[in-house]
Design a protein around this motif. Structure first.
Motif, short mmCIF file in Angstrom:
data_model
loop_
_atom_site.label_atom_id
_atom_site.label_comp_id
_atom_site.label_asym_id
_atom_site.label_seq_id
_atom_site.Cartn_x
_atom_site.Cartn_y
_atom_site.Cartn_z
N PRO A 78 0.81 -1.23 0.00
CA PRO A 78 0.00 0.00 0.00
C PRO A 78 0.85 1.28 0.00
N SER A 79 2.04 1.22 0.61
CA SER A 79 2.88 2.43 0.66
C SER A 79 3.39 2.81 -0.73
N ARG A 82 1.45 2.56 -3.48
CA ARG A 82 0.33 2.92 -4.36
C ARG A 82 0.11 4.42 -4.31
N ASP A 83 -0.17 4.99 -5.48
CA ASP A 83 -0.50 6.41 -5.51
C ASP A 83 -1.57 6.68 -6.56
N GLU A 84 -1.97 7.94 -6.66
CA GLU A 84 -3.03 8.33 -7.60
C GLU A 84 -2.72 7.93 -9.04
N THR A 107 -2.68 1.72 -8.20
CA THR A 107 -3.31 3.00 -7.87
C THR A 107 -3.96 2.96 -6.49
N SER A 108 -3.94 4.11 -5.82
CA SER A 108 -4.55 4.19 -4.49
C SER A 108 -6.08 4.10 -4.58
N HIS A 109 -6.65 4.39 -5.75
CA HIS A 109 -8.11 4.34 -5.92
C HIS A 109 -8.59 3.03 -6.54
N SER A 162 -7.03 -4.47 -3.93
CA SER A 162 -7.70 -3.25 -4.41
C SER A 162 -9.19 -3.24 -4.04
N THR A 177 -10.02 -0.44 -1.50
CA THR A 177 -9.75 0.94 -1.92
C THR A 177 -10.54 1.36 -3.15
#
Ligand SMILES: NCc1[nH]cc(CCC(=O)O)c1CC(=O)O
Ligand SMILES: [Mg+2]
Length: 353
Positions: free
Chosen positions: A108-109, A111-113, A151-153, A236, A239
């Motif tokens: 998770p660290s 993952r970003d947009e 991706t964080s989303h 995922s 999130t």
């Protein structure tokens, strides 16, 4: 001869000379059951056959060493550290499964947009590809191209104002395909459903001199509830905001699947895929009949989970349901199946000789 469901009219007199009183036998010339009377007879008329060549085995990756972590919603399936994935690749090879597919659980660290880890040439997938190719260069490796593990989303593409951006996403997918191919991946499989990504990826690969890297397009990929356990596996599920209906297909449609497949072939796909599998066998059949392309189906995580869960409850014979479901793909015209059952099915096929 006028035959319609029974003895030819001309022969009726003869056959019924006892008046039908003594025998309870039906007046049938054709008895389809004759060809099913014994196993050897059934084997003679069998139309389709499943072999280990038909299997592609999807594996989930996780950071660490000597680590196997159960996926709760997929009994019998683990997330594997790279060294364990190498062992499973060896197992696949010994079972004569031609190809494995790799899916990462990204920390998770990372993952970003923008899903930037997707284009890191040293990400988990690329590490696994290199490690497996180093030890077992003769097994095929397929890598998924889409941003959702990164991706964080949880979406497959870039988002702006709640919209999934098509063309901007395609540019990132090309870079993702390039890092995976440079690591040694044999088949690039875009699962993102952005428009135009197959052409862009083909062009990117060719420019980089990666002429032999194949593309298996997730051409007709539906917005499906059956991906639930996969999203658990890659992390995922929690999130993901909203759903994927603006890019994945509506389950009500099949003409649209043909148009999607036609585009991907025109853009340079070497192979096409329909996904999910069992609920979409009609689509597999139409695609195969229309385009005569190498056609694959993905028996997705939810399909696996249904059979595995029912079997674990003693509600059905898991092995028989597994083999029957895999053969169904062949009957529908598929050239191969991505399935989490691959190693189990291959073991069974090899035991049968
Ligand atoms: N784009 C990612 C991807 N690649 C394969 C699957 C599903 C596989 C499965 O359920 O086994 C998904 C999930 C999704 O689109 O949400
Ligand atoms: Mg498309």
């Amino acid at each position: 001869m006028a035959i319609k469901y029974g003895r030819p009219i001309e022969l009726r007199e003869v056959s019924r000379k006892d008046g039908g009183a003594a025998s309870p036998a039906l007046d049938l010339t054709v008895r389809p059951r004759r060809n099913r009377k014994a196993e050897w007879a059934r084997r003679m008329v069998r139309e389709n056959v499943l072999t280990t060549d038909d299997l592609i085995w999807p594996l989930f990756l996780i950071d660490g060493h000597n680590k196997r972590e159960q996926v709760a919603s997929m009994p019998g399936v683990d997330r594997l550290s790279v060294d364990q994935a190498v062992r499973e690749a060896e197992r696949a090879m010994k079972l004569t499964i031609p190809c494995i597919a790799l899916f990462p659980y990204t920390d998770p660290s990372l993952r970003d947009e923008e899903g930037s880890e997707a284009t890191n040439p040293n990400n988990l997938v690329c590490q696994a590809v290199r490690a497996i190719k180093k030890e077992f260069p003769e097994i095929g490796i397929l890598c998924d191209v889409a941003l959702d593990p990164f991706t964080s989303h949880g979406h497959d593409g870039l988002i702006s104002d709640g919209k999934i951006l098509n063309d901007e996403t395609v540019a990132v997918l090309v870079r993702q395909a390039l890092v995976q191919s440079e690591a040694g991946c044999d088949i690039i499989a875009p699962s993102d459903m952005m428009d135009g990504r197959v052409a862009a990826i083909r062009e990117g690969l060719d420019r980089a001199g990666l002429l032999d890297v194949q593309i298996m397009a997730y051409a007709a990929k539906y917005a499906s509830a059956f991906y639930g356990p996969f999203r658990d596996a890659i992390g995922s599920a929690k999130t993901l905001t909203g759903d994927k209906r603006t890019y994945q297909m509506d389950s009500a449609n099949t003409d649209e699947a043909l148009r999607e497949v036609e585009l991907d072939i025109a853009e340079g796909a070497d192979m096409v895929m329909v996904k999910p599998g069992m609920p979409y066998l009609d689509v597999v059949r139409r695609v195969k009949d229309t385009f005569a392309m190498p056609t694959f189906a993905y028996q997705v995580s939810g399909e696996y989970a249904m059979i595995a869960a029912a079997a674990n409850n003693g509600w059905l014979d898991g092995e028989r349901a597994m083999m029957e479901s895999l053969l169904a793909f062949k009957r529908a015209g598929a050239d191969g199946v991505l399935s989490y059952f691959a190693p189990k099915a291959a073991e069974k096929l090899r035991a049968q000789g």
